[in-house]
Design an enzyme around this catalytic site. Structure first.
Site, short mmCIF file in Angstrom:
data_model
loop_
_atom_site.label_atom_id
_atom_site.label_comp_id
_atom_site.label_asym_id
_atom_site.label_seq_id
_atom_site.Cartn_x
_atom_site.Cartn_y
_atom_site.Cartn_z
N TRP A 126 17.37 0.98 42.85
CA TRP A 126 17.35 0.26 41.58
C TRP A 126 15.93 -0.29 41.41
O TRP A 126 15.40 -0.94 42.31
CB TRP A 126 18.37 -0.88 41.63
CG TRP A 126 18.51 -1.69 40.39
CD1 TRP A 126 18.73 -1.24 39.14
CD2 TRP A 126 18.47 -3.12 40.31
NE1 TRP A 126 18.84 -2.30 38.27
CE2 TRP A 126 18.69 -3.46 38.96
CE3 TRP A 126 18.28 -4.14 41.24
CZ2 TRP A 126 18.72 -4.78 38.52
CZ3 TRP A 126 18.31 -5.45 40.81
CH2 TRP A 126 18.53 -5.76 39.45
N ASP A 175 22.85 -5.71 48.81
CA ASP A 175 22.98 -5.88 47.36
C ASP A 175 24.34 -5.31 46.98
O ASP A 175 24.57 -4.10 47.08
CB ASP A 175 21.85 -5.12 46.65
CG ASP A 175 21.92 -5.27 45.13
OD1 ASP A 175 22.88 -5.91 44.65
OD2 ASP A 175 21.02 -4.76 44.45
N LYS A 219 29.44 -6.20 36.65
CA LYS A 219 30.17 -4.94 36.46
C LYS A 219 31.66 -5.10 36.70
O LYS A 219 32.48 -4.67 35.91
CB LYS A 219 29.65 -3.85 37.40
CG LYS A 219 28.19 -3.94 37.75
CD LYS A 219 27.30 -3.39 36.69
CE LYS A 219 25.88 -3.78 37.00
NZ LYS A 219 24.88 -3.09 36.28
C1 LIG Z 1 21.91 -2.15 42.48
C2 LIG Z 1 21.92 -3.27 41.51
N1 LIG Z 1 21.67 -4.50 41.96
C3 LIG Z 1 21.66 -5.55 41.13
C4 LIG Z 1 21.92 -5.40 39.79
C5 LIG Z 1 21.83 -6.63 38.91
O1 LIG Z 1 23.03 -7.09 38.47
P1 LIG Z 1 23.08 -8.32 37.44
O2 LIG Z 1 23.16 -7.75 36.07
O3 LIG Z 1 24.31 -9.05 37.84
O4 LIG Z 1 21.86 -9.14 37.63
C6 LIG Z 1 22.18 -4.13 39.27
C7 LIG Z 1 22.41 -3.94 37.83
O5 LIG Z 1 22.32 -2.87 37.28
C8 LIG Z 1 22.19 -3.03 40.16
O6 LIG Z 1 22.45 -1.78 39.74
#
Ligand SMILES: Cc1ncc(COP(=O)(O)O)c(C=O)c1O
Length: 477
Positions: free
Chosen positions: A206, A288, A324
């Site tokens: 990401w 994560d 999500k």
């Molecule tokens: C791997 C990963 N980590 C963290 C996040 C961040 O999530 P949030 O929207 O809750 O900040 C995402 C969002 O797409 C993600 O895909």
């Protein structure tokens, strides 16, 4: 004391209470000295591994994925499987620049955002509860939320929770949890303000991981091998070699499940190998967890890796997102679960986290945390939520198997088992940049240059079109 045993003490052991150093978590009074009475006890440790949006076209309410109407002559369908940055100005139907969501959010089979029914219900309960008010929350967040968020990550029977060595910090989404975790590690882990500690991020990952750790001050961001394009799967050997070669005490960002962007997770056996190397090399696991439940439909299965590492005695961080799995994208609700060697260390870490949160967002927002806490603390609502999560996961799993079976029955060259082997919202199709270009320009199917698609962009209405377009791209280009 031999070096090894000093290390084994703990990563968090140097974080002082509200001040705050170490191999591991050293909290040194960085910057502002704390009031004398707040300095107590030896410094704590979390020890390395022991331990343009154009408005919808007024022209006929064209739906981007409606398989009807003719645009550009032969093209009948617009399908968004990724964020679209550049949309043809010549095409009056390509209005969908509100595409960020297409990149990262769930969509129903009608291509619409979905408010989970349990969330609707809890929102109404909250709105009619006159005992609630808009006072500030505690700096670390809503206690019920923090405790229950950590509980679903680590499990109902987690010995670490029973032993009081788990703490939660409410954060602004999973991103906020990563950011404050990174900030803490820079301040107190592996010495004080050790910006030279290497931080390893999977290749690919990401994209925000790199920026978050860079902004927290880390100067040595590296990648570890993860994706093997030739076999369209995990490069386990490369990953393990990179871990073996990493300097001791390096920080490794691990995707707890549903790896973004590849959709490829290690198996349980592979996770065991990873844990063995990380423990021996004194590497710090920072999980994560942005998709718990969303990957397999089962909260416990998706948390297996995190729980295994905890059971192996690691001190670790786990950044949780409820964007999500609760569909609460814009409520910004997340939690950083801190697992330490003992309760004292965790209290030191939380004490430092309070300082970090105070100057970052002061205190967190309540609505999302209330929704999650209310749901997780009621057995009935919890069951409803798990059912809602499974609905989302099952839709993604169905789109995967339908796409694969269409490609196989079309006889599309290559193997397509990776589509169903991968898990979660994203899939690396294996299409090369020229094929992607063909898909976009000729077929108006929008995907990332890397070939990554958001499975939620697929619907029962556009599956045939997408499959036949992939077939065309692969056979022609
Ligand atoms: C791997 C990963 N980590 C963290 C996040 C961040 O999530 P949030 O929207 O809750 O900040 C995402 C969002 O797409 C993600 O895909």
């Amino acid at each position: 004391m031999p070096r090894g045993s000093a290390r084994a003490r703990t990563a968090f052991s140097r974080a002082p209470v509200r001040t705050g150093s170490s191999r591991g978590f050293t909290a040194a009074p960085g910057g502002q000295p704390a009031p004398r009475q707040q300095r107590r006890g030896p410094a704590p440790t979390l020890g390395p591994a022991a331990g343009a949006l154009r408005p919808p076209s007024s022209l006929s309410g064209h739906q981007p994925d409606a398989a009807a109407g003719s645009v550009h002559g032969a093209v009948a369908t617009h399908v968004y499987l990724a964020r679209v940055d550049v949309v043809s100005d010549e095409c009056p139907f390509c209005y969908q620049r509100e595409t960020l969501a297409h990149l990262v959010a769930y969509r129903t089979d009608e291509g619409q955002p979905w408010v989970l029914p349990v969330v609707r219900k809890v929102e109404q309960m909250i709105a009619s509860n006159t005992s609630l008010n808009h006072e500030y929350l505690p700096i670390l967040g809503l206690p019920d939320f923090r405790a229950n968020a950590s509980r679903i990550a680590l499990g109902d029977d987690s010995p670490a929770i029973k032993e009081g060595r788990v703490g939660g910090v409410q954060s602004l989404g999973g991103t906020g949890a990563l950011r404050i975790g990174a900030e803490f590690l820079r301040r107190w882990y592996n010495g004080n303000n050790n910006t030279a500690t290497p931080v390893y991020i999977s290749s690919p990952s990401w994209e925000n991981h790199n920026s978050v750790f860079t902004d927290a001050g880390f100067k040595d961001i590296r990648t570890y091998r993860y994706w093997d394009p030739a076999k369209r799967g995990l490069d386990l050997q490369g990953l393990l070699e990179d871990m073996e070669a990493a300097p001791e005490f390096s920080i490794f960002i691990l995707h707890a499940c549903a790896h973004n962007p590849t959709g490829t997770d290690p198996t349980q056996e592979q996770w065991k190998q990873i844990a063995t190397v990380m423990k021996r090399r004194f590497l710090f696991p920072f999980f994560d967890s942005a998709y718990q439940g969303f990957a397999s439909g089962c909260l416990d299965r998706d948390a297996w890796a995190v729980r295994y590492f905890v059971a192996q005695g690691f001190e670790l961080f786990c950044a949780q997102s409820f964007s999500k799995n609760f569909g609460l994208y814009n409520e910004r609700v997340g939690n950083l679960s801190v697992v330490g060697r003992d309760a004292n260390n965790v209290q030191r870490v939380l004490s430092q986290m309070e300082k970090i949160a105070r100057t970052t967002w002061s205190n967190p927002p309540s609505q999302g945390a209330r929704i999650v806490a209310t749901t997780l603390t009621s057995p009935q609502l919890f069951a409803e939520w798990k059912d809602n999560v499974k609905t989302m996961a099952d839709r993604v799993l169905l789109m995967r198997s339908e796409l694969r079976s269409r490609l196989e029955s079309l006889g599309t060259p290559g193997t397509w088992s990776h589509i169903t082997d991968q898990i979660g919202m994203f899939s690396f199709t294996g299409l090369n940049p020229k094929q992607v270009d063909y898909m976009i320009k000729e077929k108006h199917i929008y995907l990332m240059a890397s070939g990554r698609i958001n499975m939620c962009g697929l619907t029962t209405k556009n599956l045939d079109y997408v499959a036949s377009s992939i077939h065309e791209a692969v056979t022609k280009i």
